[in-house]
Scaffold this motif. Structure first.
Motif, PDB file in Angstrom:
ATOM      1  N   GLY A 222      39.658  15.259  72.852  1.00 46.82           N
ATOM      2  CA  GLY A 222      40.910  16.188  72.405  1.00 46.82           C
ATOM      3  C   GLY A 222      40.368  17.553  71.976  1.00 46.82           C
ATOM      4  N   ARG A 223      38.920  17.439  71.905  1.00 45.13           N
ATOM      5  CA  ARG A 223      38.317  18.789  71.426  1.00 45.13           C
ATOM      6  C   ARG A 223      37.958  19.613  72.663  1.00 45.13           C
ATOM      7  NH1 ARG A 223      33.404  18.181  68.643  1.00 45.13           N
ATOM      8  NH2 ARG A 223      33.691  20.371  67.617  1.00 45.13           N
ATOM      9  N   GLY A 224      38.346  19.457  73.903  1.00 42.04           N
ATOM     10  CA  GLY A 224      37.794  20.164  74.994  1.00 42.04           C
ATOM     11  C   GLY A 224      38.012  21.689  74.961  1.00 42.04           C
ATOM     12  N   ALA A 225      39.261  21.983  74.522  1.00 38.60           N
ATOM     13  CA  ALA A 225      39.292  23.639  74.795  1.00 38.60           C
ATOM     14  C   ALA A 225      38.654  24.342  73.463  1.00 38.60           C
ATOM     15  CB  ALA A 225      40.915  23.828  74.478  1.00 38.60           C
ATOM     16  N   TYR A 226      38.247  23.751  72.511  1.00 41.24           N
ATOM     17  CA  TYR A 226      37.412  24.125  71.582  1.00 41.24           C
ATOM     18  C   TYR A 226      36.054  24.115  71.889  1.00 41.24           C
ATOM     19  CZ  TYR A 226      34.010  23.892  67.593  1.00 41.24           C
ATOM     20  OH  TYR A 226      32.965  24.353  66.838  1.00 41.24           O
ATOM     21  N   TYR A 227      35.717  23.087  72.339  1.00 43.39           N
ATOM     22  CA  TYR A 227      34.398  22.869  72.677  1.00 43.39           C
ATOM     23  C   TYR A 227      33.869  23.565  73.776  1.00 43.39           C
ATOM     24  CZ  TYR A 227      29.907  20.236  72.977  1.00 43.39           C
ATOM     25  OH  TYR A 227      28.472  19.899  73.075  1.00 43.39           O
ATOM     26  N   ASP A 228      34.605  23.891  74.847  1.00 48.92           N
ATOM     27  CA  ASP A 228      34.108  24.693  75.868  1.00 48.92           C
ATOM     28  C   ASP A 228      33.983  26.288  75.620  1.00 48.92           C
ATOM     29  OD1 ASP A 228      33.816  24.299  78.911  1.00 48.92           O
ATOM     30  OD2 ASP A 228      35.487  25.614  79.124  1.00 48.92           O
ATOM     31  N   GLY A 293      34.282  13.199  83.635  1.00 45.21           N
ATOM     32  CA  GLY A 293      33.122  14.202  83.371  1.00 45.21           C
ATOM     33  C   GLY A 293      33.584  15.263  82.525  1.00 45.21           C
ATOM     34  N   TYR A 294      32.651  16.010  82.096  1.00 45.07           N
ATOM     35  CA  TYR A 294      32.862  17.280  81.245  1.00 45.07           C
ATOM     36  C   TYR A 294      34.004  18.085  81.624  1.00 45.07           C
ATOM     37  CZ  TYR A 294      32.271  21.284  78.500  1.00 45.07           C
ATOM     38  OH  TYR A 294      32.703  22.258  77.358  1.00 45.07           O
ATOM     39  N   ARG A 295      33.789  18.536  82.904  1.00 45.74           N
ATOM     40  CA  ARG A 295      34.567  19.395  83.451  1.00 45.74           C
ATOM     41  C   ARG A 295      35.957  19.023  83.312  1.00 45.74           C
ATOM     42  NH1 ARG A 295      31.521  22.703  88.238  1.00 45.74           N
ATOM     43  NH2 ARG A 295      29.682  23.676  86.821  1.00 45.74           N
ATOM     44  N   ALA A 296      36.365  17.546  83.675  1.00 44.51           N
ATOM     45  CA  ALA A 296      37.637  17.252  83.644  1.00 44.51           C
ATOM     46  C   ALA A 296      38.229  17.069  82.389  1.00 44.51           C
ATOM     47  CB  ALA A 296      37.730  16.013  84.295  1.00 44.51           C
ATOM     48  N   GLU A 297      37.349  16.651  81.559  1.00 45.07           N
ATOM     49  CA  GLU A 297      37.829  16.588  79.963  1.00 45.07           C
ATOM     50  C   GLU A 297      38.151  18.087  79.400  1.00 45.07           C
ATOM     51  OE1 GLU A 297      35.193  13.952  77.814  1.00 45.07           O
ATOM     52  OE2 GLU A 297      36.129  12.221  78.924  1.00 45.07           O
ATOM     53  N   PRO A 301      37.336  23.253  85.764  1.00 43.41           N
ATOM     54  CA  PRO A 301      36.651  22.785  86.911  1.00 43.41           C
ATOM     55  C   PRO A 301      35.208  23.812  87.100  1.00 43.41           C
ATOM     56  CG  PRO A 301      38.626  23.762  87.679  1.00 43.41           C
ATOM     57  CD  PRO A 301      38.584  23.827  86.271  1.00 43.41           C
ATOM     58  N   ARG A 302      35.356  24.618  86.617  1.00 42.22           N
ATOM     59  CA  ARG A 302      34.201  25.843  86.776  1.00 42.22           C
ATOM     60  C   ARG A 302      33.415  25.851  85.679  1.00 42.22           C
ATOM     61  NH1 ARG A 302      38.140  27.695  89.788  1.00 42.22           N
ATOM     62  NH2 ARG A 302      38.673  29.219  88.181  1.00 42.22           N
ATOM     63  N   SER A 303      33.394  25.072  84.435  1.00 41.04           N
ATOM     64  CA  SER A 303      32.982  25.326  83.093  1.00 41.04           C
ATOM     65  C   SER A 303      31.178  25.251  83.297  1.00 41.04           C
ATOM     66  CB  SER A 303      33.289  24.236  82.332  1.00 41.04           C
ATOM     67  OG  SER A 303      32.696  24.581  80.920  1.00 41.04           O
ATOM     68  N   LYS A 304      30.515  26.148  82.589  1.00 45.56           N
ATOM     69  CA  LYS A 304      29.068  26.249  82.561  1.00 45.56           C
ATOM     70  C   LYS A 304      28.872  25.736  81.093  1.00 45.56           C
ATOM     71  CE  LYS A 304      28.540  29.763  86.125  1.00 45.56           C
ATOM     72  NZ  LYS A 304      28.161  31.164  86.725  1.00 45.56           N
ATOM     73  N   THR A 305      29.812  25.185  80.541  1.00 43.71           N
ATOM     74  CA  THR A 305      29.243  25.001  78.976  1.00 43.71           C
ATOM     75  C   THR A 305      28.610  23.895  79.006  1.00 43.71           C
ATOM     76  OG1 THR A 305      31.244  26.021  78.115  1.00 43.71           O
ATOM     77  CG2 THR A 305      30.370  24.571  76.801  1.00 43.71           C
ATOM     78  N   GLU A 306      27.505  23.964  78.110  1.00 44.65           N
ATOM     79  CA  GLU A 306      26.636  22.787  78.082  1.00 44.65           C
ATOM     80  C   GLU A 306      27.010  21.550  77.138  1.00 44.65           C
ATOM     81  OE1 GLU A 306      25.745  25.230  74.400  1.00 44.65           O
ATOM     82  OE2 GLU A 306      26.131  25.612  76.566  1.00 44.65           O
ATOM     83  N   ARG A 451      21.185  35.442  82.831  1.00 44.50           N
ATOM     84  CA  ARG A 451      20.607  34.652  84.099  1.00 44.50           C
ATOM     85  C   ARG A 451      21.720  33.825  84.815  1.00 44.50           C
ATOM     86  NH1 ARG A 451      16.896  33.297  79.914  1.00 44.50           N
ATOM     87  NH2 ARG A 451      17.724  31.237  79.793  1.00 44.50           N
ATOM     88  N   GLY A 452      22.769  33.968  84.255  1.00 44.19           N
ATOM     89  CA  GLY A 452      23.928  32.906  84.962  1.00 44.19           C
ATOM     90  C   GLY A 452      23.530  31.453  85.113  1.00 44.19           C
ATOM     91  N   ASP A 453      22.643  31.039  84.198  1.00 43.96           N
ATOM     92  CA  ASP A 453      22.143  29.666  84.386  1.00 43.96           C
ATOM     93  C   ASP A 453      23.479  28.649  84.200  1.00 43.96           C
ATOM     94  OD1 ASP A 453      19.704  30.583  83.839  1.00 43.96           O
ATOM     95  OD2 ASP A 453      19.349  29.635  81.833  1.00 43.96           O
ATOM     96  N   VAL A 454      23.310  27.490  84.853  1.00 45.87           N
ATOM     97  CA  VAL A 454      24.379  26.507  84.949  1.00 45.87           C
ATOM     98  C   VAL A 454      23.710  25.195  84.468  1.00 45.87           C
ATOM     99  CG1 VAL A 454      25.620  25.145  86.487  1.00 45.87           C
ATOM    100  CG2 VAL A 454      25.417  27.596  87.052  1.00 45.87           C
ATOM    101  N   PRO A 455      24.262  24.627  83.614  1.00 45.01           N
ATOM    102  CA  PRO A 455      23.868  23.339  82.955  1.00 45.01           C
ATOM    103  C   PRO A 455      23.337  21.993  84.141  1.00 45.01           C
ATOM    104  CG  PRO A 455      25.995  23.628  82.273  1.00 45.01           C
ATOM    105  CD  PRO A 455      25.540  24.878  82.842  1.00 45.01           C
ATOM    106  N   LYS A 456      22.632  21.530  83.819  1.00 45.88           N
ATOM    107  CA  LYS A 456      21.960  20.283  84.930  1.00 45.88           C
ATOM    108  C   LYS A 456      23.265  19.121  84.634  1.00 45.88           C
ATOM    109  CE  LYS A 456      18.500  22.493  86.406  1.00 45.88           C
ATOM    110  NZ  LYS A 456      18.164  23.059  87.691  1.00 45.88           N
ATOM    111  N   PRO A 457      23.556  18.680  85.798  1.00 44.09           N
ATOM    112  CA  PRO A 457      24.543  17.340  85.515  1.00 44.09           C
ATOM    113  C   PRO A 457      23.713  16.255  85.168  1.00 44.09           C
ATOM    114  CG  PRO A 457      24.291  17.805  87.937  1.00 44.09           C
ATOM    115  CD  PRO A 457      23.684  18.947  87.100  1.00 44.09           C
ATOM    116  N   TYR A 458      24.380  15.309  84.263  1.00 48.67           N
ATOM    117  CA  TYR A 458      23.489  14.276  83.938  1.00 48.67           C
ATOM    118  C   TYR A 458      24.477  12.774  83.995  1.00 48.67           C
ATOM    119  CZ  TYR A 458      24.869  14.765  79.142  1.00 48.67           C
ATOM    120  OH  TYR A 458      25.828  15.268  77.967  1.00 48.67           O
ATOM    121  N   ASP A 459      24.060  11.799  84.363  1.00 47.54           N
ATOM    122  CA  ASP A 459      24.959  10.547  84.247  1.00 47.54           C
ATOM    123  C   ASP A 459      25.435  10.089  82.730  1.00 47.54           C
ATOM    124  OD1 ASP A 459      24.504  10.434  86.968  1.00 47.54           O
ATOM    125  OD2 ASP A 459      22.829   8.889  86.712  1.00 47.54           O
TER     126      ASP A 459
END
Length: 489
Positions: A222-228, A293-297, A301-306, A451-459
């Motif tokens: 439920g912290r998705g909006a803050y955390y992002d 996954g993170y983006r759904a929570e 859908p385009r979040s670059k937050t780690e 640099r426009g870095d995008v976080p790496k997806p992990y399982d």
């Protein structure tokens, strides 16, 4: 073993945001546990305050539910709970207006310790502080407790500090980080500075590297909006992991006194070198289209937050030059574990012939779960067949070693609130310390954005991105596998 519980002075504690989630989960249950342990004086008074209209009895019912849900010890003792609830009151106040403030002032007493807990968003700090002074409730020796986040970056941290400084002296401000209230964190200082055994070898000559891991199995929920808007770097590294790094790396203060300890922590932050891009890994749990996954929570859908960060950090001072510190934190990992591992160098020469792997001593400080410490030492494997060496842990679990006192050992929030009442700022961050941490963190975050870095997806349920493994492999080292390590007991 006899517990030495020292009662505090009579106090009035006002909890702004008294009907909020933090008050329900941590503050009120924690205060009850301290009452149950005999640490609250008879004259103590606790006043909840928020916008919501509520009577004293309704607030006590709210507190009763919180105690039933979260207090554990003593929650079933009806007489004890009733005695605690009798200390509670409630006043509805308007943080941005004048409603309720005269009524709140009438509840406060002269001649007692006076503390105000700002369990609200930082945007209300200035409004609350201004009204406390307007209605003459903020005495020169009162205390104010503020929760993180202490800003979003250096600029906002400076603004927050400036806002608080308009109304309170630094000695009155308690910036709370619950990690510093953990029993094991404080025992880290006791182990380092209370025993001659470790301090002589607590340096680059004997320590190969240090790993600090804070792993969580939960997602943003439920912290998705803050955390992002925050991410793991702001939410965990800039404060929690930074504080653990400081306590591990700091020089011995001349005494265990608030400013002496915080001066040494500040020196560590100022000795941190900028982190090169190839020495840091960002990750995000789940695949982009994955339902859990993170983006759904997070709802983007385009979040670059780690949700994961691992980095190699250098402390450039006389004690630690050449010894890397590896920090790692993330969500939805394999296990819930927070630990600090001090990995010592191998013996300079083995008299036992060729071993499969060099044997190392490792001091592990477990913060959660099962707080305790463990020291890996090398012994001969029992049985015939020659001199075969194995590592075995000397393990001290606080829950077992201090079983007689377990009821009176406070949790993090309990300890820190009691320190506020005592006027002890040792385990709270100072304003310049917060700003120095942001000054080191901001360039890292700015670099990602530039640099426009995008976080790496992990399982989900893994140890994080594969790139994090390579971070240590390049140095000829490896991360400690939490699950594998825990089964060594």
């Amino acid at each position: 073993m006899v517990s030495r519980v020292i009662p505090v002075e009579p106090f009035d504690l006002v909890i702004f945001g008294g009907t909020g989630d933090l008050a329900r989960r941590k503050i009120l249950p924690g205060l009850y546990r301290r009452f149950w342990a005999g640490q609250l004086p008879e004259e103590a008074r606790i006043i909840g305050a928020s916008r919501k209209p509520m009577s004293d009895e309704e607030f006590r019912a709210f507190a009763r539910e919180a105690i039933d849900a979260f207090a554990i010890e003593g929650a079933g003792d009806a007489e004890m709970v009733a005695a605690f609830l009798d200390k509670l009151g409630y006043v509805a106040v308007d943080a941005k207006g004048d409603g309720g403030w005269p009524e709140l002032g009438a509840r406060l007493r002269d001649g007692t310790v006076r503390a105000f807990y700002f369990s609200v968003g930082p945007s209300l700090f200035g409004d609350l502080a201004e009204r406390l002074h307007k209605y003459e409730m903020a005495t020169p020796d009162c205390r104010v407790v503020v929760e993180k986040p202490f800003g979003h970056d250096l600029e906002t941290a400076q603004e927050l500090n400036g806002t608080l400084a308009k109304f309170f002296a630094e000695k009155q401000i308690y910036r709370i980080d619950h990690y510093l209230g953990k029993e094991t964190v404080q025992n880290l200082m006791a182990v380092r500075f209370g025993n001659i055994l470790f301090e002589p070898i607590w340096n680059a000559q004997y320590v190969d590297h240090i790993q600090i891991t804070v792993a969580e199995t939960v997602g943003v929920g439920g912290r998705g909006a803050y955390y992002d808007k925050s991410g793991a770097m702001r939410d965990m590294v800039q404060n929690h992991l930074m504080q653990l790094l400081c306590l591990i790396a700091m020089e011995p203060p001349n005494m265990f006194e608030p400013d002496a300890v915080r001066d040494e922590k500040l020196k560590v932050i100022r000795a941190l070198q900028p982190v090169e891009p190839h020495h840091i890994v960002r990750g995000q749990y789940g695949q982009p289209e994955q339902e859990d996954g993170y983006r759904a929570e997070a709802g983007d859908p385009r979040s670059k937050t780690e949700s994961f960060v691992a980095m190699r950090v250098a402390v450039q001072n006389w004690r630690w030059a050449g010894t890397p510190f590896y920090l790692r934190t993330g969500k939805k990992l394999r296990a819930r574990e927070s630990e600090i591992a001090v990995v010592f160098k191998p013996t300079p020469h083995s008299i036992f012939g060729d071993q499969a792997e060099p044997q190392r001593n490792v001091l592990t400080i477990r913060l959660q779960p099962n707080e305790g410490m463990e020291l890996d030492v090398t012994i001969k494997e029992p049985g015939p067949g020659g001199m075969r060496l194995i590592d075995v842990p000397l393990d001290m679990s606080f829950a077992e070693a201090l079983a007689e006192e377990s009821a009176s050992v406070p949790e993090a929030y309990e300890r820190l609130i009691m320190d506020v009442i005592r006027g002890n700022q040792t385990l709270f961050m100072r304003g310049d310390e917060v700003e120095a941490a942001w000054a080191w963190t901001d360039p890292i975050i700015d670099g990602w954005q530039d640099r426009g870095d995008v976080p790496k997806p992990y399982d989900i349920g893994s140890n994080g991105p594969d790139d994090a493994l390579a971070l240590l492999h390049r140095d000829g080292r490896k991360w400690r596998d939490i699950k594998e390590h825990r089964t060594k007991k």
